[in-house]
Write a protein that holds these residues in place. Structure first.
Motif, PDB file in Angstrom:
ATOM      1  N   PHE A  26     -10.597  31.542 -23.296  1.00  0.00           N
ATOM      2  CA  PHE A  26     -11.847  30.886 -23.712  1.00  0.00           C
ATOM      3  C   PHE A  26     -11.992  30.831 -25.230  1.00  0.00           C
ATOM      4  CE2 PHE A  26     -12.914  31.820 -19.310  1.00  0.00           C
ATOM      5  CZ  PHE A  26     -13.676  30.719 -18.942  1.00  0.00           C
ATOM      6  N   ARG A  27     -10.947  31.320 -25.922  1.00  0.00           N
ATOM      7  CA  ARG A  27     -10.929  31.329 -27.394  1.00  0.00           C
ATOM      8  C   ARG A  27     -12.147  32.050 -27.965  1.00  0.00           C
ATOM      9  NH1 ARG A  27      -6.874  28.595 -29.115  1.00  0.00           N
ATOM     10  NH2 ARG A  27      -7.634  28.574 -31.252  1.00  0.00           N
ATOM     11  N   LEU A  28     -12.456  33.174 -27.339  1.00  0.00           N
ATOM     12  CA  LEU A  28     -13.559  34.000 -27.830  1.00  0.00           C
ATOM     13  C   LEU A  28     -12.986  35.022 -28.801  1.00  0.00           C
ATOM     14  CD1 LEU A  28     -16.502  34.810 -27.819  1.00  0.00           C
ATOM     15  CD2 LEU A  28     -16.093  36.155 -25.749  1.00  0.00           C
ATOM     16  N   PHE A  29     -12.860  34.599 -30.061  1.00  0.00           N
ATOM     17  CA  PHE A  29     -12.240  35.432 -31.091  1.00  0.00           C
ATOM     18  C   PHE A  29     -13.264  35.860 -32.140  1.00  0.00           C
ATOM     19  CE2 PHE A  29      -8.561  32.733 -29.777  1.00  0.00           C
ATOM     20  CZ  PHE A  29      -7.733  33.762 -29.329  1.00  0.00           C
ATOM     21  N   ASP A  30     -12.957  36.979 -32.766  1.00  0.00           N
ATOM     22  CA  ASP A  30     -13.663  37.396 -33.975  1.00  0.00           C
ATOM     23  C   ASP A  30     -12.789  36.923 -35.137  1.00  0.00           C
ATOM     24  OD1 ASP A  30     -15.107  38.682 -35.965  1.00  0.00           O
ATOM     25  OD2 ASP A  30     -15.560  40.386 -34.687  1.00  0.00           O
TER      26      ASP A  30
END
Length: 324
Positions: A26-30
């Motif tokens: 989901f490309r949930l990156f910091d």
């Protein structure tokens, strides 16, 4: 009771790699930024692994009075996920925290609602504030939770003791992936959750007793994030900026600027928490009201150290001369 710890640790070790895959999908990156330490995108929202491991283990172990923790923790998780995904203003995020704490206290009556609410909201935020370095917040909460378990061991709080062991196990499992170099971050999802769970478990154990004695002891156990937050508030007031505005002058930022590695900074935070927790447990064991002498001394020492490493500027009182 040890099996509770092992099961939750095992579940976290299983859930976290799955969560890493999902967050990457989901490309949930910091992402790296001016106020971030990471130099490359890192998956975030790791608190979900702790959430599922904690509540699944607690449910199957037949833990009592689990609903308040679940309802409050779920509200915290939802608030954190939205913040990690889309970003929330400080005011809306704080509102989510208030709703979570209010729901917990509504389902779990307290002898002093005001103190309980202030305690829980404070812990949620000081842990969120110090979560800026691989493994730092999780390690501090791990040590603090172990100290709290030691404190209540052998008392009538066996249900809380069991939940603490589950919580400890989940934190140990997550640190495997969160210690430097981190493969996943807690995110606001996790930082607020571990702060909430620790505060709630302390509220339902030691804060049901002598609050005047026990509350300062809890603050001592969390000395590192407490001092870090206090300095952040003072520093921002000195600079004339909102206290919720992020900066790079926290405990971990300053030690990194002094040349320590991320691992060394995290271990320094762990060591300070071990010392403060050990001191707290000695005071508890001796039931010593000398804490009201010892605690101010410790606070002065920590604040002196904070000034020396540049977390805050010395308070200077300017004298005004009148010219006649």
């Amino acid at each position: 009771m040890l099996k509770h710890l092992l099961i939750s640790m095992g579940l976290t070790l299983i859930f976290t790699p799955i969560l890493i895959y999902i967050t990457m999908s989901f490309r949930l990156f910091d992402h790296p930024s001016e106020r971030r330490i990471n130099s490359y995108p890192v998956p975030t929202a790791g608190g979900l692994a702790i959430y599922f491991a904690f509540f699944i283990t607690a449910l199957f172990q037949g833990a009592e009075n689990l609903v308040p923790y679940f309802v409050g923790g779920t509200i915290i998780i939802i608030t954190g996920l939205i913040d990690d995904y889309r970003g929330l203003s400080a005011g809306i995020k704080f509102f989510g925290q208030v709703v979570a704490v209010a729901a917990f206290l509504w389902l779990n009556p307290s002898s002093n609602y005001i103190i309980s609410a202030l305690w829980m909201l404070s812990v949620i935020n000081i842990i969120n504030f110090i979560d800026g370095l691989d493994g730092l917040a999780g390690g501090i909460i791990l040590i603090a939770s172990t100290a709290l378990f030691t404190w209540i061991y052998g008392t009538s709080c066996q249900n809380i003791g069991g939940l603490l062991l589950i919580f400890i196990g989940a934190n140990v499992g997550f640190l495997v992936f969160n210690f430097n170099p981190a493969r996943i971050f807690l995110g606001d999802t996790g930082a607020m959750l571990i702060g909430f769970l620790f505060a709630a478990l302390a509220n339902n154990s030691v804060l049901t007793g002598d609050i005047m004695f026990n509350l300062p002891i809890l603050v001592l156990i969390l000395a590192v994030p407490t001092i870090d937050t206090f300095c952040a508030i003072v520093r921002r007031l000195q600079q004339g900026i909102p206290i919720y505005k992020a900066d790079k002058q926290h405990f971990h930022h300053r030690l990194l600027e002094l040349g320590l590695s991320q691992r060394q900074v995290a271990l320094c935070g762990y060591m300070l928490t071990l010392v403060s927790s050990a001191t707290a447990l000695v005071l508890v064991k001796n039931n010593s009201w000398n804490q009201f002498i010892i605690l101010p001394v410790i606070a002065v020492v920590l604040l002196y150290g904070a000034v020396k490493i540049g977390m805050i500027k010395p308070l200077v009182v300017k004298s005004q001369r009148r010219v006649l």
